[in-house]
Design a protein around this motif. Structure first.
Motif, short mmCIF file in Angstrom:
data_model
loop_
_atom_site.label_atom_id
_atom_site.label_comp_id
_atom_site.label_asym_id
_atom_site.label_seq_id
_atom_site.Cartn_x
_atom_site.Cartn_y
_atom_site.Cartn_z
N ILE A 1 0.83 -1.21 0.00
CA ILE A 1 0.00 0.00 0.00
C ILE A 1 0.87 1.26 0.00
O ILE A 1 0.65 2.18 -0.80
CB ILE A 1 -0.93 0.01 1.24
CG1 ILE A 1 -1.97 -1.12 1.10
CG2 ILE A 1 -1.62 1.35 1.42
CD1 ILE A 1 -2.77 -1.36 2.36
N GLY B 1 -3.20 9.72 -10.05
CA GLY B 1 -3.18 8.39 -9.42
C GLY B 1 -4.21 8.27 -8.31
O GLY B 1 -4.82 7.21 -8.12
N LEU B 2 -4.43 9.35 -7.60
CA LEU B 2 -5.26 9.27 -6.39
C LEU B 2 -6.76 9.15 -6.69
O LEU B 2 -7.47 8.39 -6.02
CB LEU B 2 -5.01 10.51 -5.52
CG LEU B 2 -5.23 10.27 -4.05
CD1 LEU B 2 -4.13 9.40 -3.47
CD2 LEU B 2 -5.28 11.59 -3.31
N PRO C 1 -8.52 7.88 -9.38
CA PRO C 1 -8.96 6.51 -9.72
C PRO C 1 -8.85 5.56 -8.52
O PRO C 1 -9.67 4.65 -8.36
CB PRO C 1 -8.01 6.07 -10.83
CG PRO C 1 -7.33 7.29 -11.30
CD PRO C 1 -7.42 8.32 -10.24
N THR C 2 -7.84 5.80 -7.68
CA THR C 2 -7.68 4.94 -6.49
C THR C 2 -8.88 5.07 -5.57
O THR C 2 -9.45 4.06 -5.12
CB THR C 2 -6.39 5.34 -5.74
OG1 THR C 2 -5.29 5.14 -6.61
CG2 THR C 2 -6.20 4.53 -4.48
N ALA D 1 -11.86 3.46 -7.14
CA ALA D 1 -11.77 1.99 -7.06
C ALA D 1 -12.07 1.49 -5.66
O ALA D 1 -12.74 0.46 -5.48
CB ALA D 1 -10.37 1.54 -7.49
N ILE D 2 -11.59 2.22 -4.66
CA ILE D 2 -11.85 1.79 -3.28
C ILE D 2 -13.34 1.85 -2.98
O ILE D 2 -13.89 0.96 -2.33
CB ILE D 2 -11.06 2.70 -2.29
CG1 ILE D 2 -9.56 2.48 -2.44
CG2 ILE D 2 -11.48 2.41 -0.84
CD1 ILE D 2 -8.71 3.55 -1.75
N LEU E 1 -7.45 1.73 1.24
CA LEU E 1 -6.72 0.57 0.71
C LEU E 1 -6.49 -0.48 1.79
O LEU E 1 -6.63 -1.69 1.56
CB LEU E 1 -5.38 1.01 0.13
CG LEU E 1 -5.41 1.58 -1.29
CD1 LEU E 1 -4.07 2.21 -1.65
CD2 LEU E 1 -5.75 0.47 -2.29
N ARG F 1 -9.80 -2.31 2.47
CA ARG F 1 -10.11 -3.27 1.40
C ARG F 1 -9.17 -4.48 1.47
O ARG F 1 -9.59 -5.62 1.23
CB ARG F 1 -9.97 -2.59 0.02
CG ARG F 1 -11.11 -1.63 -0.31
CD ARG F 1 -12.42 -2.35 -0.58
NE ARG F 1 -13.48 -1.42 -0.94
CZ ARG F 1 -14.74 -1.57 -0.59
NH1 ARG F 1 -15.13 -2.61 0.13
NH2 ARG F 1 -15.65 -0.70 -0.97
N THR F 2 -7.91 -4.24 1.78
CA THR F 2 -6.94 -5.35 1.88
C THR F 2 -7.35 -6.28 3.01
O THR F 2 -7.28 -7.51 2.88
CB THR F 2 -5.53 -4.78 2.16
OG1 THR F 2 -5.23 -3.83 1.14
CG2 THR F 2 -4.48 -5.86 2.17
N LEU G 1 -10.18 -8.38 1.97
CA LEU G 1 -9.68 -9.41 1.05
C LEU G 1 -9.12 -10.60 1.82
O LEU G 1 -9.38 -11.76 1.50
CB LEU G 1 -8.56 -8.76 0.21
CG LEU G 1 -8.19 -9.36 -1.11
CD1 LEU G 1 -9.35 -9.19 -2.07
CD2 LEU G 1 -6.96 -8.65 -1.67
#
Lengths: 165, 474
Positions: free
Chosen positions: B193, B387-388, B390-391, B394-395, B462, B465-466, B469
């Protein structure tokens, strides 16, 4: 699962793109042993630097002929003159010395030159010089040397140049 | 000699603030940013009181005595506690790094006229000059608490190492916020991350310029990060601890005395918390008061043009701020208070639609300039936002903690609020502007206030979500 990997890949790809594509910018200025406003204003030729520079070099400063509300004048910041306790007189416009062609004669006395906001028709920026010598006491007069060059000059220098009686 | 002087002052700033913070129950990495914030508040309050009574020439001595007293109290009471001593040591090390970078290595920030304006105010404060002479628009834009701290430098100079120390404190604030909001992960997961996030941050020169850039943006960012994280923790836990209340009040006070638009940002940060039905009315008043009263004192001391515009001359303005803080907690305002977050989004959204709708042609170029600043490198943000965003998309939000969702709300509120603040600065109904291309554009630099909470939000999201997972795999 997809969310995390998408996010990490998006970050990695954008980081790689950023590092590869964008030019490297300077992050700081090195070798600058200046820690006061006046020194930095001098180093950077700050457009508003006259007040801190004069205040740092004289115990008391007074300037006349600073009227900035007429054409053919420059802007001497009122807030900064108050911050640095400079006595100012805004009654008259800068003394017009254009006919005397003193731009070269003043050079030995020039301590600083910077850009300045001016009210010259059709022109937003002019140049301002600060001039004095070791005998100066802190009394200054605003003058105009050429169409786009103004000055804040010590009275004793103006006397030496034959401008003042 | 000046290097040692700076080290002493900065060490005292951090150590005295951290001692008071420790006494009020703060623990861990938050002691560094909170210590700095506490010291800033002590400096601003003591200077302001003395200035009001015409004794500003005693301000440095008073600050010195108060700080030594706070540190002595901390040492007498907590000298045997290892954690206290460790964080004093970290503070001292940070205080050493600052002047070593500026006076030792001779590095300084990229030149900018705003920096010099701020230094002129710092000169005035160091000389204990009359602050009422600087009530105009230009001076107020340069802030209050930041030049006030800079004025603690050696005679005739400014506290150069402070800027570096503020950046270090901001890093600790971000670390603390992540540690409080993110779930536990193993080292390998954290590496996956943090490495991409750090790499994206590397592409943004403006962030690294902020290490030495003389401006109040990073000090504001500390306030924003501390207050936002404490709000998110409180909303998540459905309780406000004494420590989180302190951090919120400190953060909001810092923001409201560092930037003129700070008091509006304070409202946006506090909104998710003060709109909760379980929060006590007195806590609401205290939170509102920390922002409004700080702003009131600033405007009173500067004789700012804002109170004069609305004809609340002299002490009427801080009194009005005090009354306003009390009124916010009244029952008759509950309907608005409970709906503060959606109302803020709707209000700012409607304002943006109106302004863009009526000034589409004038603002098109400005909007393009901002897009270039944020996404195409012109503002020196590299690919941080590329980058941030879309991150964060997505989250997503669904299934994530209330803490994360609150951080996300605050981050978005602050981003929209920054655009609104910029439009207001340019004249909302007269000649609105969104700025120009280049890193010095004021809206572009305002993103420095919020980049910390965007980072915290992305990392926490992140991490959550991790963690989810991992549970699915198990």
């Amino acid at each position: 699962m997809f969310r995390v990997w998408f996010a990490i890949i998006a970050l990695l790809v954008s980081a790689a793109a950023g590092l590869a594509l964008y030019p490297k910018e300077d992050l700081f200025v090195a070798g600058s042993p200046h820690y006061s406003t006046a020194e930095l204003a001098l180093e950077e030729h700050w457009i508003k630097g006259a007040a801190p520079i004069l205040a740092a070099n004289f115990d008391e400063v007074s300037i006349v002929n600073l009227n900035k509300d007429v054409e053919d004048s420059f802007v001497f910041d009122i807030a900064l003159s108050e911050i640095y306790q400079i006595t100012t007189d805004y009654t008259d416009a800068p003394v017009d010395l254009r006919d005397l062609a003193l731009a070269n004669s003043i050079e030995p006395f020039v301590f600083e030159r910077s850009e300045i906001f001016c009210n010259t028709p059709g022109q937003k920026y002019c140049e301002l010089l600060l001039a004095w010598d070791e005998d100066s006491s802190g009394s200054f007069t605003a003058v105009r040397f050429t169409d786009d060059l103004y000055g804040i000059v010590a009275d004793n220098v103006l006397i030496r140049l034959g401008v003042m009686p | 000699m000046e290097l040692l002087f700076e080290f002493g002052i900065l060490a005292l700033l951090l150590a005295s603030g951290a001692s008071l913070g420790y006494a009020m129950g703060l623990r861990g990495a938050v002691l560094v940013p909170a210590g700095l914030a506490i010291s800033a508040v002590v400096r601003v309050l003591s200077y302001s009181l003395l200035e009001i009574f015409g004794q500003a020439q005693l301000a440095f001595l008073t600050w010195l005595i108060l700080s030594i007293a706070a540190l002595s109290y901390g040492l007498l009471r907590f000298a045997r506690e290892r954690q206290y001593l460790i964080w004093l040591g970290v503070g001292a090390l940070s205080a050493l790094i600052g002047p070593l970078v500026t006076r030792g290595l001779g590095l300084r920030g990229i030149p900018h006229s705003d920096s010099l304006w701020i230094l002129t105010l710092s000169d005035l404060m160091q000389r204990a000059g009359d602050l009422e002479i600087v009530g105009g628009r230009t001076a107020i834009k340069r802030g209050f608490s930041f030049p006030m701290l800079l004025s603690l430098g050696p005679q005739g100079e400014f506290l150069t190492g402070l800027i570096v120390v503020i950046f270090i404190a901001l890093c600790f604030a971000i670390f603390w916020a992540v540690s409080q909001l993110a779930p536990k992960l193993n080292q390998r997961q954290w590496l996956w991350i943090l490495l991409p996030v750090f790499l994206v941050l590397l592409t943004a020169p403006i962030v690294w310029r902020a290490v030495l850039y003389v401006n109040g943006h990073t000090l504001t960012a500390i306030g924003v990060t501390l207050a936002s994280a404490a709000v998110a923790i409180s909303v998540r836990d459905e309780v406000i601890s004494r420590q989180n209340l302190l951090l919120i009040a400190l953060g909001l006070a810092l923001i409201s005395t560092t930037r003129p638009e700070g008091v509006a940002f304070a409202t946006l940060i506090a909104a998710p918390l003060i709109s909760r039905k379980w929060i006590s009315r007195w806590d609401v008043r205290l939170i509102a008061g920390s922002a409004l009263m700080s702003f009131g004192i600033w405007m009173y001391v500067y004789d700012g043009y804002i109170p004069n515009l609305i004809r609340l001359y002299d002490e009427r303005f801080p009194v009005a701020m005090l009354i306003g803080s009390f009124l916010v907690g009244l029952k008759i305002f509950d309907w608005f208070r409970f709906r503060l977050v959606p109302l803020a989004f709707i209000g700012m959204g409607a304002l943006l639609v109106f302004v863009f709708g009526t000034n589409a042609a004038a603002l098109a170029d400005d909007a393009w300039a901002q897009l270039q600043n944020m996404f195409l490198g012109a503002g020196f943000w590299g690919t941080f936002f590329v980058g941030l965003i879309p991150t964060l998309i997505a989250i997503g939000r669904k299934g994530l903690s209330t803490g994360y969702q609150t951080m996300l709300s605050i981050a978005v509120l602050m981003a929209v609020g920054s655009v609104v603040a910029k439009l207001m600065d340019g004249g909302l109904f007269g000649d609105p502007t969104l700025g120009r291309t280049g890193w010095t554009d004021s809206l572009n630099r305002m993103w420095l206030h919020v980049f910390g909470i965007f980072l915290v939000t992305a990392i926490v999201g992140l991490a959550e979500r991790t963690r989810q997972l991992e549970r699915i795999v198990q």
